[in-house]
Design a protein around this motif. Structure first.
Motif, short mmCIF file in Angstrom:
data_model
loop_
_atom_site.label_atom_id
_atom_site.label_comp_id
_atom_site.label_asym_id
_atom_site.label_seq_id
_atom_site.Cartn_x
_atom_site.Cartn_y
_atom_site.Cartn_z
N SER A 6 36.61 34.93 35.33
CA SER A 6 35.60 35.42 36.26
C SER A 6 35.42 34.32 37.46
N MET A 7 34.93 34.91 38.67
CA MET A 7 35.04 34.07 39.75
C MET A 7 33.52 34.27 40.32
N ARG A 128 34.93 40.56 47.62
CA ARG A 128 35.31 41.49 46.74
C ARG A 128 35.84 40.83 45.12
N LEU A 129 36.26 39.53 45.31
CA LEU A 129 37.00 39.03 44.13
C LEU A 129 35.94 38.34 43.14
N THR A 146 41.42 43.83 39.46
CA THR A 146 40.56 43.02 40.15
C THR A 146 39.04 43.60 39.93
N PRO A 147 38.09 43.02 40.32
CA PRO A 147 36.50 43.34 40.17
C PRO A 147 36.22 44.68 40.79
N ASP A 148 36.87 44.84 41.73
CA ASP A 148 36.66 46.38 42.61
C ASP A 148 37.41 47.29 42.25
N TYR A 183 47.70 37.35 44.96
CA TYR A 183 46.42 37.25 43.99
C TYR A 183 46.13 35.85 43.57
N THR A 184 44.85 35.95 43.26
CA THR A 184 44.62 34.52 42.74
C THR A 184 44.11 34.40 41.35
N ILE A 185 44.72 33.59 40.48
CA ILE A 185 44.32 33.16 39.06
C ILE A 185 43.96 32.03 38.94
N SER A 186 42.72 31.98 38.32
CA SER A 186 42.09 30.58 38.04
C SER A 186 42.78 29.77 37.11
N LYS A 187 42.90 28.44 37.10
CA LYS A 187 43.43 27.59 36.13
C LYS A 187 42.47 27.40 34.90
#
Length: 215
Positions: A6-7, A128-129, A146-148, A183-187
């Motif tokens: 989650s972001m 939107r992320l 993605t969340p949207d 696209y962004t992915i968290s570590k």
């Protein structure tokens, strides 16, 4: 296998700073390359232009070449070449050095404008992320949700890591890269067991090739 993370607002702020830092670093590298080539090419290009103008001068003035004008032109060109390293080349170098403060101001103003523009763009696009992201690792590629509610499959052969910061990876297909998208992915993830998430993330990154990761 699924990777869930989650972001929130704090992570979106961090992502904003990471993207801006990466773009500003690239902006600075562009100016450095321009300054490097300017320093290398200014003198030879200037000399070549002067020699060309001298060679064309009889044609422009007299409409053609005669024996006296050709001899005079060759003598003048020879004199220019003889004096070039002693007089003109050092003068050009001093001129470039004198212009460095102005170039630095231009670089700073350009970077400031770029940062303002990026912050404005990101303030509209990144919200939107916010929410839950799900990356599903499949046999042929990865399904990004993605969340949207948007989803996209990226084949393993197309997946590349285009940037890396202390908190995120930026992954994209080659087509997305041409459009400046990623696209962004968290570590890290609070949605999964940490060890399981790290293992899945390592499996995902193992498929990324031609990676260009930024510190």
């Amino acid at each position: 296998m699924e990777l869930r993370f989650s972001m929130d607002a704090a992570e979106l702020h961090q992502l904003t700073e990471d993207i801006i830092a990466c773009r500003l670093a690239s902006h600075e590298q562009t100016f450095e390359r321009l300054a490097h080539w300017q320093a290398r090419l200014l003198a030879p290009l200037t000399l070549g232009l002067i020699v060309l103008l001298l060679a064309l001068l009889p044609l422009l003035v007299q409409g053609g070449y005669s024996a006296p004008s050709s001899i005079a032109t060759l003598l003048v060109i020879g004199l220019v070449l003889l004096l070039w390293r002693r007089v003109a080349a050092p003068w050009l170098q001093r001129a470039v050095q004198a212009g460095q403060p102005r170039s630095a101001r231009i670089r700073q103003h350009s970077a400031a404008r770029l940062e303002r523009s990026l912050r404005q763009q990101l303030s509209k696009s990144l919200p939107r992320l916010r929410g839950l992201h799900v990356w599903t690792l499949e046999e042929q590629g990865v399904l990004v949700s993605t969340p949207d509610g948007q989803q996209q499959r990226i084949a393993w052969g197309q997946l590349e890591c285009v940037a890396e910061s202390a908190h995120f990876y930026r992954l994209a297909s080659r087509a997305q890269q041409r459009l400046g998208l990623a696209y962004t992915i968290s570590k890290h993830s609070c949605e999964m067991d940490a060890a399981t998430y790290r293992a899945g993330l390592a499996q995902l990154l193992a498929h990324c090739h031609s990676a260009t990761r930024q510190p």
